[in-house]
Design a protein around this motif. Structure first.
Motif, mmCIF file in Angstrom:
data_model
loop_
_atom_site.group_PDB
_atom_site.id
_atom_site.type_symbol
_atom_site.label_atom_id
_atom_site.label_comp_id
_atom_site.label_asym_id
_atom_site.label_seq_id
_atom_site.Cartn_x
_atom_site.Cartn_y
_atom_site.Cartn_z
ATOM 1 N N ILE B 17 -0.485 6.700 10.278
ATOM 2 C CA ILE B 17 -1.062 5.392 10.502
ATOM 3 C C ILE B 17 -0.043 4.596 11.314
ATOM 4 N N ARG B 104 -3.160 8.220 3.111
ATOM 5 C CA ARG B 104 -4.507 8.621 3.545
ATOM 6 C C ARG B 104 -5.577 8.012 2.643
ATOM 7 N N ASP B 105 -5.308 8.061 1.348
ATOM 8 C CA ASP B 105 -6.306 7.587 0.394
ATOM 9 C C ASP B 105 -6.552 6.091 0.503
ATOM 10 N N ASN B 106 -5.616 5.374 1.062
ATOM 11 C CA ASN B 106 -5.732 3.913 1.072
ATOM 12 C C ASN B 106 -5.577 3.322 2.466
ATOM 13 N N PHE B 107 -6.037 4.063 3.484
ATOM 14 C CA PHE B 107 -5.684 3.628 4.833
ATOM 15 C C PHE B 107 -6.211 2.231 5.162
ATOM 16 N N VAL B 108 -7.349 1.869 4.569
ATOM 17 C CA VAL B 108 -7.885 0.551 4.890
ATOM 18 C C VAL B 108 -6.940 -0.547 4.405
ATOM 19 N N ILE B 109 -6.483 -0.367 3.173
ATOM 20 C CA ILE B 109 -5.603 -1.398 2.632
ATOM 21 C C ILE B 109 -4.221 -1.352 3.296
ATOM 22 N N TYR B 111 -3.720 -0.751 6.429
ATOM 23 C CA TYR B 111 -3.911 -1.558 7.638
ATOM 24 C C TYR B 111 -3.868 -3.051 7.308
ATOM 25 N N GLU B 112 -4.586 -3.414 6.248
ATOM 26 C CA GLU B 112 -4.619 -4.828 5.870
ATOM 27 C C GLU B 112 -3.216 -5.348 5.567
#
Lengths: 937, 423
Positions: B17, B104-109, B111-112
């Motif tokens: 990421i 990987r499991d939390n890529f959205v957070i 990014y946030e």
């Protein structure tokens, strides 16, 4: 359920499927689809084709979805500038959202969309956000101004955002202040002339207040900004220091280092007599020590900075132990600690240090062990009292027979021999035993040097050197050059047995080698030996200058600049930013503020223990130095002697040899090869190799001129992006010149050369621009003679003969400083009338008289006289008193200062006594140095 | 100023990421990172700052990840490293562990968080407790108009939220001293230092104002109480909640604490103390046949105290085999994967002395590469005891609602870097 599922869609027609999902009516499905898009983006797939569909999802009340769409925009807007316009409306709308989180998100994101077309639409929303009621939005908007400036500086200036940003420095919220400071500093950095951060005592006060309240990062922004401020006097400097000092207790290492930077810089303005100065100095040490308990990467940064700080201020001397290496330290920490240990080594702690170094030298990490062994050698050279123990430690290490330990030890022992001649040569036998195990060029070269230098004490020196000769052409240049010199030395010491050997090496060097350095040196020796063996002896076996104690000190101007960059990459690399940051060539170099409140212009250590780094700590370049004219009436302290000019045996260049009587008598009984047998294999121009040499030297030899020192490297290629400058000074028929060799060791062509001198004690300045006619190709050298005059601006330097030079080429600007021999300033009309001499001698008060000893000079009075006259030191009278010769001499400097001398020569004693009288006694020291140089060369 | 972009890479150097904060470093530049790193490692010149062309990489390694910040400017290196460690801390608080899988499991957070932690290369809010108030795992669904920025984000008190309530107001104070010791093979103490920390667990309602009183020598001298029973703290470091200028003025430690667990302060002592656990060892290596080890451990502290969980790790060559061990207390086992013989003693009272004897076989053929001489490493804990003699004299807790709160104090001394070199 985790996010990783989004990564797993790899079916055909994925983009098509995603498109459909993005346009779905169901909110949840939309969000899932955007997440899949972001997942694809994350793994590097090109999902730019979905741009319009993703942007369509932008209008949502779901914050998470909005953030994802924004993220997508930031990544792809640049590749789809036309479509990015589609997003503008939403941004403008979001900047008016009642939710401050959304307002801030919008203003933060739009600054990251680097599309020119969009930027102008963003000005209005940004203007509003800068005045937002919520500090969270304001602090985000402040940073956005810097972002926008990076994209379109003109727009930002036209819109007046910079003024709004400056106003934010007075914001009630410390986070906003911190971000405004950060943004302004960033903008100012790229536009050094903009005068954005015109800090004044009022704004400084605001910053210092915010310092107490903002986050750790905000504190760093503010401290870094403060470091650029120049207090108007020492009182203001002190009051800022007082308010910054509490930051030394912050848990964040970066806050501590930034605070140290401010303190180190402003301390420069405080008088050292002040109690506060001492208190502050004491407060600096403990936080620096504590940094060594941080994470290893932070330790590394801290150590690199401590390395600078201890060169500037003599602190941490009692904290040696904290720099002892721990078994589990990463190697980069270990090596840095070793460096600092040597810097702090002094007579008081040397026993401890040596015990540690010995421990390290028996570890297994090769690089570390090597450095530890070198460190032992450096201790020996630095702390005289410890030399004996160091040597015995090194001998113990040699006994371990560990190959690389032995090689390193031999390299450093060579330096110890140079530093303490005639003291430790008894160990040579032990060294010779290890001759066969040496396979590294540096160690082989060192060993060969030792054998050559002490050939008369080594019975089988010829055999030893001969053994190297077999594989002559496989050796590196370093070894070949040393071998050549060593064998010539051997020959001069034991001519009867080694004639064959010397012939062999000369022919190897001149006929079979492609290396011009080697060939040239070979020819010079050859010619020298064949024409005048006595002169050869004087030249080749001349006494070598002592090596200096600290060879790796950072040059003072650079050190001062680096102090201004504490904590940054520059301080880690020990290079000025201009050396590694693109496009920073025009940027003004930072320098320490001038000292006020005390007359001293140079920082000398508080206590100067003998042998400590303090003893020869370089002085700070005075920026407000006194004019030389003041020399005559100002009662300054005794001049500090500068480090001797570094000349090494290896750099025995051609100049001195040629300058000597190469064409003189031909009393040599040794003619190894007539010029007819000169090599013809190299092509026409070299066909008459020796003949050419004749012509050349003939020309030089007839010129009358004062002694010219061999060229030394002034600017190593390492420090100047591949440009190496070596040079020397000469004076010939009334004109001074700087003889330079520029060598391009980089891979690119160099051009656009220019040179400039800093103000100096005698107003030396280039009389013509630096003329390099063709661009300098890689690996090419060019010799230039730069005429000098003495009509430049004058500023007293420390040491007096220090010259700071800036050289520019198409790559960068480089700085170095060098010492010029004073005799280049001795003018031709320096002969005083006898009567005048007597009167002046009486007239100059006795306290202005200084006495020096010139040791080991075997010339007689007449030879001395004529030799000195060559350099414009004129003998006015000679007397013989009780068997000793007294020479009365005079000389005049370019600025009109007269120096009178009395030289006493006793026939049986090789030591001369030189008494100098001058109205500006500061120069006497340097005149003496000039005498030394002239008489011994 | 600081970072142009931030990358999280796997062990092979592949980006998991990334976040670009400024436009000056191209996204492709990171591909050079691994090559430079491997090359420098090969040359033995690996450092935390690497460069390729005009791009500089500042990196740390955490679990199976590299965190890399890039810059093209003369960035503030210490700030970047501090920040990278802060990022690790924040992610760990969010995901328990920071490693490839959790990223990987939390890529959205992730990014946030990356968006909130840094802006245009300037670190912003990095306090995970505050971040958790507005960046949540469940995907924050904020209604229009209903959203609010936690005032803490921009408050002068940026580390504590308003409106915290506890039924029982308590503060737990842990005074922990770690002893770093380095003893030479000949038995002399090369380096001894004590690193103390005071950790707080705060369960207090509202916005309490706390004041901590220590037997600080400088304070005692200031107030004319003499030197008795006071300790000289060298280089005290504080959590950012402590008012540094106040401490600088009159040595008062005053602060509004964050909620929950945090490190209030740390200090350092250079007083030469005799080793709390004295280790004497004789390690005799008979090449090609055997290795004999004799280790003596003695508790050199007062009799009432007890060192718990003592672990003495004695290095053995990697090719040693068939261990035979005898101890007078505790148990010893060979841990081949660490190349140590680990002697554990559950409790070692002050003044007591124990012995361990061990015998290893060595192969008749010696292996080529030389091994280092790792030190003997010791771990222990001594409760109810501090080396420095530091004492919490009081903890004043004032809150405008006027509740009563109880402070609890616990003292403990631990081993830090406690090493004895072997010959």
């Amino acid at each position: 359920m985790t996010d990783s599922k989004y990564f797993t869609t790899t079916k055909k027609g994925e983009i098509f499927e995603l498109k459909a999902e993005l346009n779905s009516d169901k909110k949840e499905k939309k969000k899932e689809a955007v997440k899949k898009v972001i997942a694809s983006m994350t793994v590097g797939k090109d999902v730019s084709a979905l741009f319009p569909d993703v942007v369509n999802c932008m209008q949502t009340d779901n914050l998470e979805l909005k953030k994802l769409v924004y993220l997508y925009l930031m990544n792809y807007a640049k590749s789809q500038p036309d479509m990015a316009i589609m997003a503008v409306n939403t941004f403008v709308k979001d900047c008016e959202d009642p939710n401050p989180l959304i307002r801030a998100l919008a203003v933060r994101t739009m600054g990251c969309i680097r599309v020119d077309k969009i930027t102008e639409y963003l000005c209005e929303p940004l203007r509003k956000c800068l005045k937002d009621e919520d500090p969270y939005v304001r602090k985000t908007a402040a940073v956005c101004v810097a972002k926008l400036h990076d994209i379109n500086a003109q727009l930002v200036e036209d819109q007046g955002f910079l003024d709004t940003l400056k106003d934010l420095i007075s914001d009630s919220n410390p986070m906003v202040v911190a971000n405004a400071v950060a943004a302004l500093s960033e903008i100012a950095e790229s536009h050094p002339s903009s005068n954005l951060l015109d800090l004044n005592p009022q704004s400084i006060n605001k910053l210092l207040t915010a310092l107490n309240e903002c986050t750790e990062w905000g504190q760093i922004f503010i401290l870094d900004c403060l470091a650029n401020y120049m207090p108007k006097d020492d009182r203001e400097a002190q009051s800022i220091c007082e308010r910054v000092t509490p930051r030394l207790s912050h848990a964040n290492s970066a806050v501590v280092l930034s605070a140290v930077k401010v303190l180190m810089k402003f301390m420069e303005m405080l008088s050292k007599d002040l109690d506060y100065y001492g208190t502050l100095l004491k407060k600096l040490a403990p936080p620096l020590v504590t940094l060594l308990s941080a994470e290893p990467e932070l330790q590394y940064v801290a150590l690199r900075n401590i390395n600078l700080i201890v060169q500037k201020r003599w602190i941490l001397k009692h904290e040696m132990k904290v720099f002892f290496v721990k078994y589990n330290d990463p190697i980069y920490v270990k090596l840095e600690k070793l460096d600092i240990m040597i810097r702090l080594a002094s007579q008081a702690n040397i026993a401890q240090v040596l015990a540690e170094l010995k421990e390290y030298a028996t570890e297994v990490d090769v690089d570390f062990v090597r450095k530890a062994v070198r460190a032992i050698g450096r201790c020996a050279i630095k702390v005289e009292q410890s030399a004996e123990r160091c040597v015995s430690t090194l001998l113990d290490l040699i006994q371990t027979k560990v190959n690389y330990v032995v090689q390193e030890a031999i390299v450093v022992i060579k330096d110890i021999f140079r530093k303490y001649p005639n003291k430790y040569e008894s160990v040579i036998a032990t060294l010779c035993e290890n001759l066969d195990s040496l396979d590294e060029p540096e160690a082989r070269a060192a060993m060969i040097w030792i054998v050559g230098e002490y050939a008369e004490r080594i019975d089988n020196a010829d055999e030893l050197l001969e053994s190297f000769l077999e594989g002559f052409h496989d050796e590196s240049t370093q070894v070949q050059l040393q071998l050549l010199t060593a064998i010539v030395k051997l020959f001069l010491k034991k001519p009867t047995e080694t004639q064959e050997l010397v012939q062999q090496v000369l022919s190897l060097a001149t006929q079979d080698s492609d290396n011009p350095d080697l060939r040239d040196r070979g020819y010079i020796y050859w010619r020298l030996l064949s024409t005048d063996p006595v002169a050869a002896k004087e030249v080749v076996l001349a006494e070598k200058p002592l090596i200096s104690e600290e060879t790796d000190l950072i040059e003072p101007t650079l050190l001062d600049e680096l102090i201004c960059y504490i904590g940054t990459l520059a301080s880690v690399y020990h290079k000025p930013p201009s050396a590694f940051v693109e496009g920073s060539r025009g940027v003004v170099h930072k320098s320490l503020p001038p000292r006020t409140g005390s007359s001293e212009s140079a920082e000398s250590p508080d206590t100067a223990p003998s042998g400590g780094p303090a003893a020869d700590q370089p002085s700070v370049i005075p920026t407000q130095g006194d004019l030389l004219g003041d020399l005559l009436n100002l009662d300054l302290g005794p001049p500090v002697s500068g480090p001797p000019m570094a000349t090494s045996a290896v750099q025995m260049g051609a100049v001195d040899l040629l300058g000597d009587s190469l064409m003189g008598g031909s009393g040599g009984s040794f003619t190894p090869a007539p010029s007819t047998t000169a090599p013809t294999n190299v092509g026409a121009p070299l066909g008459s190799g020796l003949g050419d040499l004749f012509d050349l030297t003939g020309g030089v030899g007839t010129l009358s001129g004062s002694y010219v020192a061999p060229k030394t490297v002034w600017l190593p290629a390492m420090k100047a992006k591949g440009l190496e400058i070596s040079g020397t000074f000469s004076r010939q028929v009334g004109s001074i010149s700087m003889d330079l060799v520029l060598t391009n060791k980089a891979l690119q062509v160099m051009s656009d050369f220019a040179i400039q001198f800093n103000r100096n004690s005698f107003g030396l300045a280039p009389a013509a621009p630096l003329q390099v006619h063709a661009p300098l190709a890689p690996n090419q050298s060019v010799e230039i003679t730069l005429p000098l005059n003495t009509v430049g601006s004058v500023m007293k330097m420390e040491p007096l003969n220090n010259l700071q030079v800036a050289v520019k080429n198409n790559i960068d600007v480089f700085y170095f400083s060098t010492l010029y021999p004073l005799h280049i300033l001795f003018v031709e009309d320096g002969k005083m009338e006898r009567q005048m001499f007597l009167a002046t001698w009486k007239d100059i008060p006795n306290e202005n008289e200084t006495q020096f000893q010139i040791k080991d000079c075997s010339l007689n009075a007449d030879a001395v006289s004529s030799k000195l006259q060559g350099s414009n030191i004129f003998t006015i009278a000679k007397r013989n008193v009780e068997g000793q010769d007294m020479l009365y001499q005079s000389l005049k400097l370019t600025n009109g200062i007269w120096v009178l001398a009395e030289l006493r020569i006793q026939p049986s004693n090789p030591s001369f006594t030189l008494s100098l009288k001058c109205r500006a006694p500061e120069v006497s020291q340097y005149i003496y140095q000039a005498y030394e140089t002239i008489l011994k060369n | 100023m600081a970072a142009s972009s931030l990358f999280i890479l796997d062990l092979k150097g592949k980006p998991l990421i990334s976040r670009t904060y400024k436009g000056d470093v191209g996204p492709g530049e990171i591909e050079n990172f691994m090559g430079v790193l491997l090359q420098r490692e090969e040359e033995g010149t690996l450092t935390p700052v690497l460069s390729h062309g005009h791009v500089h990489f500042l990196w740390i390694k955490h679990a199976n990840l590299y965190l890399v910040a890039t810059t093209k400017k003369n960035g503030n290196a210490s700030l970047v490293f501090s920040f990278l460690y802060k990022v690790v801390e924040v992610f760990c608080e969010y995901f328990k562990e920071l490693e490839e899988e959790s990223v990987r499991d939390n890529f959205v957070i992730v990014y946030e968080l990356l968006d909130e932690l840094m802006d245009f290369g300037f670190p912003q809010t990095t306090d995970s407790k505050i971040l958790q108030e507005y960046i949540t795992q469940e995907g924050n669904r904020l209604e229009r108009g209903g959203g609010r920025v936690p005032s803490t984000v921009t408050n002068a008190v940026s580390w504590r939220s308003e409106g915290i309530r506890y039924k029982k107001n308590e503060v737990f104070i842990d005074v922990v001293e770690a002893v770093n010791l380095l003893v030479s093979a000949s038995g002399s103490v090369v380096l001894s230092e004590v690193l103390g920390t005071i950790r707080l667990k705060v369960f207090l309602s509202g916005m309490p104002e706390l004041r901590l009183g220590l037997n600080d020598r400088v304070l005692f001298e200031l107030t004319g109480r003499g030197k008795n029973k006071s300790v000289e703290l060298e280089d005290v470091k504080f959590h950012q909640c402590v008012r540094l200028s106040r401490f600088d003025n009159d040595r008062t430690i005053a602060f509004i604490p964050p909620d929950g667990d945090f490190e209030l302060m740390s200090y350092r002592l250079h007083t030469q103390v005799k080793p709390l656990i004295l280790i004497e060892s004789i390690i005799e290596k008979f090449s090609h046949s055997r290795l004999e080890i004799l280790v003596k451990a003695k508790g050199q502290f007062k009799k009432q105290s007890v060192a718990n969980a003592v672990e003495i790790a004695v290095p053995v060559p990697s090719d040693a085999d068939s261990p035979k061990v005898k101890t007078t207390a505790g148990s010893a086992r060979y841990v081949p994967e660490r190349n140590v013989l680990l002697w554990s003693i559950k409790s070692l009272p002050g003044g007591k002395e124990h012995l361990m004897r061990a015998h290893f076989g060595l192969p008749s053929v010696e292996k080529e590469e030389e091994e280092g001489r790792p030190p003997i490493a010791v771990r222990f804990e001594i409760p109810y005891f501090t080396v420095s003699g530091i004492q919490v004299r009081y903890m004043k807790i004032i809150e405008k609602s006027g509740y009563q709160a109880l402070p609890w104090v616990r003292y403990i001394t631990q081993s830090g870097d406690y090493q004895i070199r072997t010959s």
